[in-house]
Design a protein around this motif. Sequence first.
Motif, PDB file in Angstrom:
ATOM      1  N   TYR A   1       0.795  -1.031   0.328  1.00 27.59           N
ATOM      2  CA  TYR A   1       0.331  -0.207  -0.188  1.00 27.59           C
ATOM      3  C   TYR A   1       1.083   1.631  -0.589  1.00 27.59           C
ATOM      4  O   TYR A   1       0.502   2.412   0.208  1.00 27.59           O
ATOM      5  CB  TYR A   1      -0.959   0.348   1.399  1.00 27.59           C
ATOM      6  N   GLY A   2       2.286   1.075   0.072  1.00 25.31           N
ATOM      7  CA  GLY A   2       2.746   1.973   0.224  1.00 25.31           C
ATOM      8  C   GLY A   2       3.703   2.444   1.517  1.00 25.31           C
ATOM      9  O   GLY A   2       4.272   4.445   1.714  1.00 25.31           O
ATOM     10  N   GLN A   3       3.078   1.449   2.182  1.00 26.97           N
ATOM     11  CA  GLN A   3       4.251   1.367   3.959  1.00 26.97           C
ATOM     12  C   GLN A   3       5.275   0.772   4.316  1.00 26.97           C
ATOM     13  O   GLN A   3       5.078  -0.821   3.371  1.00 26.97           O
ATOM     14  CB  GLN A   3       3.153   2.000   5.057  1.00 26.97           C
ATOM     15  N   THR A   4       6.817   1.156   4.512  1.00 21.99           N
ATOM     16  CA  THR A   4       7.774   0.083   4.809  1.00 21.99           C
ATOM     17  C   THR A   4       7.105  -1.010   5.752  1.00 21.99           C
ATOM     18  O   THR A   4       6.524  -0.934   6.242  1.00 21.99           O
ATOM     19  CB  THR A   4       8.916   0.426   4.751  1.00 21.99           C
ATOM     20  N   ALA A   5       7.568  -2.298   5.341  1.00 20.91           N
ATOM     21  CA  ALA A   5       7.260  -3.272   6.723  1.00 20.91           C
ATOM     22  C   ALA A   5       8.430  -2.791   7.530  1.00 20.91           C
ATOM     23  O   ALA A   5       8.915  -1.817   7.816  1.00 20.91           O
ATOM     24  CB  ALA A   5       8.005  -4.496   6.056  1.00 20.91           C
ATOM     25  N   ASP A   6       7.936  -3.496   9.063  1.00 20.90           N
ATOM     26  CA  ASP A   6       8.937  -2.955   9.854  1.00 20.90           C
ATOM     27  C   ASP A   6      10.386  -3.927   9.471  1.00 20.90           C
ATOM     28  O   ASP A   6      10.825  -4.735   9.985  1.00 20.90           O
ATOM     29  CB  ASP A   6       8.235  -3.465  11.144  1.00 20.90           C
ATOM     30  N   MET A   7      11.317  -2.453   9.077  1.00 18.70           N
ATOM     31  CA  MET A   7      12.828  -3.450   8.995  1.00 18.70           C
ATOM     32  C   MET A   7      13.766  -4.061   9.912  1.00 18.70           C
ATOM     33  O   MET A   7      14.323  -5.121   9.422  1.00 18.70           O
ATOM     34  CB  MET A   7      13.224  -2.819   7.414  1.00 18.70           C
TER      35      MET A   7
ATOM     36  N   HIS B   1       7.392   3.484  -3.948  1.00 17.08           N
ATOM     37  CA  HIS B   1       8.210   4.313  -4.495  1.00 17.08           C
ATOM     38  C   HIS B   1       8.399   5.984  -3.739  1.00 17.08           C
ATOM     39  O   HIS B   1       7.807   5.699  -3.587  1.00 17.08           O
ATOM     40  CB  HIS B   1       7.913   4.995  -5.861  1.00 17.08           C
ATOM     41  N   GLY B   2       9.721   5.545  -3.029  1.00 19.95           N
ATOM     42  CA  GLY B   2       9.829   7.057  -1.987  1.00 19.95           C
ATOM     43  C   GLY B   2       9.899   6.977  -0.664  1.00 19.95           C
ATOM     44  O   GLY B   2      10.164   7.472  -0.148  1.00 19.95           O
ATOM     45  N   ALA B   3       8.849   5.553  -1.104  1.00 14.39           N
ATOM     46  CA  ALA B   3       8.437   5.386   1.096  1.00 14.39           C
ATOM     47  C   ALA B   3      10.135   5.570   2.009  1.00 14.39           C
ATOM     48  O   ALA B   3      10.911   5.055   1.515  1.00 14.39           O
ATOM     49  CB  ALA B   3       8.011   4.256   1.231  1.00 14.39           C
ATOM     50  N   GLU B   4       9.838   5.747   2.829  1.00 13.83           N
ATOM     51  CA  GLU B   4      10.850   5.944   3.576  1.00 13.83           C
ATOM     52  C   GLU B   4      10.366   4.972   5.648  1.00 13.83           C
ATOM     53  O   GLU B   4       9.205   4.617   5.842  1.00 13.83           O
ATOM     54  CB  GLU B   4      11.233   7.328   4.512  1.00 13.83           C
ATOM     55  N   TYR B   5      11.274   4.629   5.621  1.00 11.44           N
ATOM     56  CA  TYR B   5      11.685   3.714   7.002  1.00 11.44           C
ATOM     57  C   TYR B   5      12.569   4.431   8.233  1.00 11.44           C
ATOM     58  O   TYR B   5      13.827   4.851   7.505  1.00 11.44           O
ATOM     59  CB  TYR B   5      11.487   2.223   6.732  1.00 11.44           C
ATOM     60  N   TYR B   6      12.171   4.674   9.495  1.00 10.17           N
ATOM     61  CA  TYR B   6      12.703   5.305  10.342  1.00 10.17           C
ATOM     62  C   TYR B   6      13.602   4.326  10.733  1.00 10.17           C
ATOM     63  O   TYR B   6      13.069   3.352  11.876  1.00 10.17           O
ATOM     64  CB  TYR B   6      12.451   6.440  10.841  1.00 10.17           C
ATOM     65  N   SER B   7      15.202   3.672  11.037  1.00  7.72           N
ATOM     66  CA  SER B   7      15.924   2.868  11.462  1.00  7.72           C
ATOM     67  C   SER B   7      16.392   3.368  12.448  1.00  7.72           C
ATOM     68  O   SER B   7      16.965   4.415  12.837  1.00  7.72           O
ATOM     69  CB  SER B   7      17.068   2.362  10.245  1.00  7.72           C
ATOM     70  N   LYS B   8      15.910   2.411  13.175  1.00 10.87           N
ATOM     71  CA  LYS B   8      16.435   3.302  15.335  1.00 10.87           C
ATOM     72  C   LYS B   8      18.229   2.455  15.168  1.00 10.87           C
ATOM     73  O   LYS B   8      18.627   3.136  15.887  1.00 10.87           O
ATOM     74  CB  LYS B   8      15.294   2.426  15.988  1.00 10.87           C
TER      75      LYS B   8
ATOM     76  N   ALA C   1       7.409   5.394   9.882  1.00  9.86           N
ATOM     77  CA  ALA C   1       7.358   5.444   8.122  1.00  9.86           C
ATOM     78  C   ALA C   1       6.503   6.502   8.014  1.00  9.86           C
ATOM     79  O   ALA C   1       5.960   7.415   7.918  1.00  9.86           O
ATOM     80  CB  ALA C   1       5.407   4.431   7.919  1.00  9.86           C
ATOM     81  N   LYS C   2       6.729   6.432   6.715  1.00  7.94           N
ATOM     82  CA  LYS C   2       6.746   8.047   5.466  1.00  7.94           C
ATOM     83  C   LYS C   2       5.835   6.651   4.355  1.00  7.94           C
ATOM     84  O   LYS C   2       6.344   6.362   3.547  1.00  7.94           O
ATOM     85  CB  LYS C   2       7.301   8.651   4.958  1.00  7.94           C
ATOM     86  N   HIS C   3       3.531   7.000   4.671  1.00  5.66           N
ATOM     87  CA  HIS C   3       3.589   5.986   4.271  1.00  5.66           C
ATOM     88  C   HIS C   3       3.253   6.931   2.684  1.00  5.66           C
ATOM     89  O   HIS C   3       3.515   8.519   2.780  1.00  5.66           O
ATOM     90  CB  HIS C   3       2.676   6.586   4.550  1.00  5.66           C
TER      91      HIS C   3
END
Length: 401
Positions: free
Chosen positions: A156-162, A184-191, A308-310
């Motif tokens: 749907y445009g949201q990354t999995a919890d990577m 395309h262009g979605a982002e994930y904040y990696s702790k 997430a940046k959905h």
Amino acid sequence: MSISNKVPFLDLVSLHAPLREEFFDVFRAAIDTGGFIGGPNVQGFEEDFAHFCDTAHCVGVGSGTDALRFAYLAAGIGEGDLVVTVSHTFIATAEAISQTGARPVFIDIDEATCNLDPALLRQYLESECDYDAANCRLVERKSGLRVAAVVPVHLYGQTADMDPILDLAAQFHLTVIEDASQAHGAEYYSKKENRWRRAGSMGHAAGFSFYPGKNLGALGEGGAVVTNDPGLAQSVRRLRDHGQSRKYHHEVEGYNGRLDAIQAGLLQIKLRHLTEWTEQRRAAAARYNELFSEADGKITLPHEAHWAKHVYHLYVVRVPNRDELMHQLGEAGIGTGIHYPVPLHLQQAYRHLGYAPGSLPVTERVAAEIVSLPMFPQLTPEQQGRVVSEAVRFVASGAAA
Ligand SMILES: *Cc1c(COP(=O)(O)O)cnc(C)c1O
């Protein structure tokens, strides 16, 4: 219902209209030079898209399905391997696994994000598999097969919890191939890394689709593999072109799976607008969320995780009486879709895998209640108002009970 009152599910005509003249230039150049396969457009687009994804390499291919198949093959996945993924996805994720000779294993999803649940992934890897330390491989007890890879789908445009997925993959020596076809262009904040990471840049490689309706779509078929591994990129380049890196010298058997020059040229033009289109999608999603406060919680809205940046390829809500809601919206001239109505583990095509109904309860519950509402960058507040007032009228009438 007059035409102008209709709200389409997707409107590619208004997306493309302002770009017509630039598109025509791409066709003119191709006709005038006779260059249709490979060449500067493909190379130029590959450079631009690698940069966009924050990866070192991009290889353009014929479709998103090709991208996944070539990425899996280039990562050494094949006969006798298991590849862990989700059942709540488009079939191409799994088709490409089977087409390498490997077998998909389906894990249930997190109910809030509808993406692979890392806790259930851990449970499968730890309780249904044994680590063969001598050979550095994880073996599924039931089948005796090697677990080779995990494929998180950024649905749907949201990354999995990577973060937890990458940790588990490192622990068990699994390859991670992201299915970023909707992200395309979605982002994930990696702790773990204390920074935002782009979809496609986190695994060993990622597959993207440029099917026309995707957030970045060709005017036909297209796809790409992105990776930071130069060897894997080289291998995908060979696979897409009949296994040759020099004309008529075939080191391996490959495929006809190239991105063509016209599509690459069109994609290059559209990529320049993607960040703006993504912001328009995010603004439209925020507007839906606000308008839906009228629904008194009777409609479950999409959940954007704090990490997430959905990019809202799809805006998917949940209601118990989904089919009736779709019918009512349809009567009002509002386009909707279901992504996806039948989970892969219950598809006829995968009957041989032996999953019974009830084996992935969250996936099955979600599949019965989801409906995708109109979502595209040019969606207007007025159109959204119509969608929401129809949907709210439906739930208020008690029909959703
Ligand atoms: C669209 C899509 C694909 C396949 O892409 P094609 O370009 O149609 O081959 C794969 N996975 C997901 C999740 C998709 O949405």
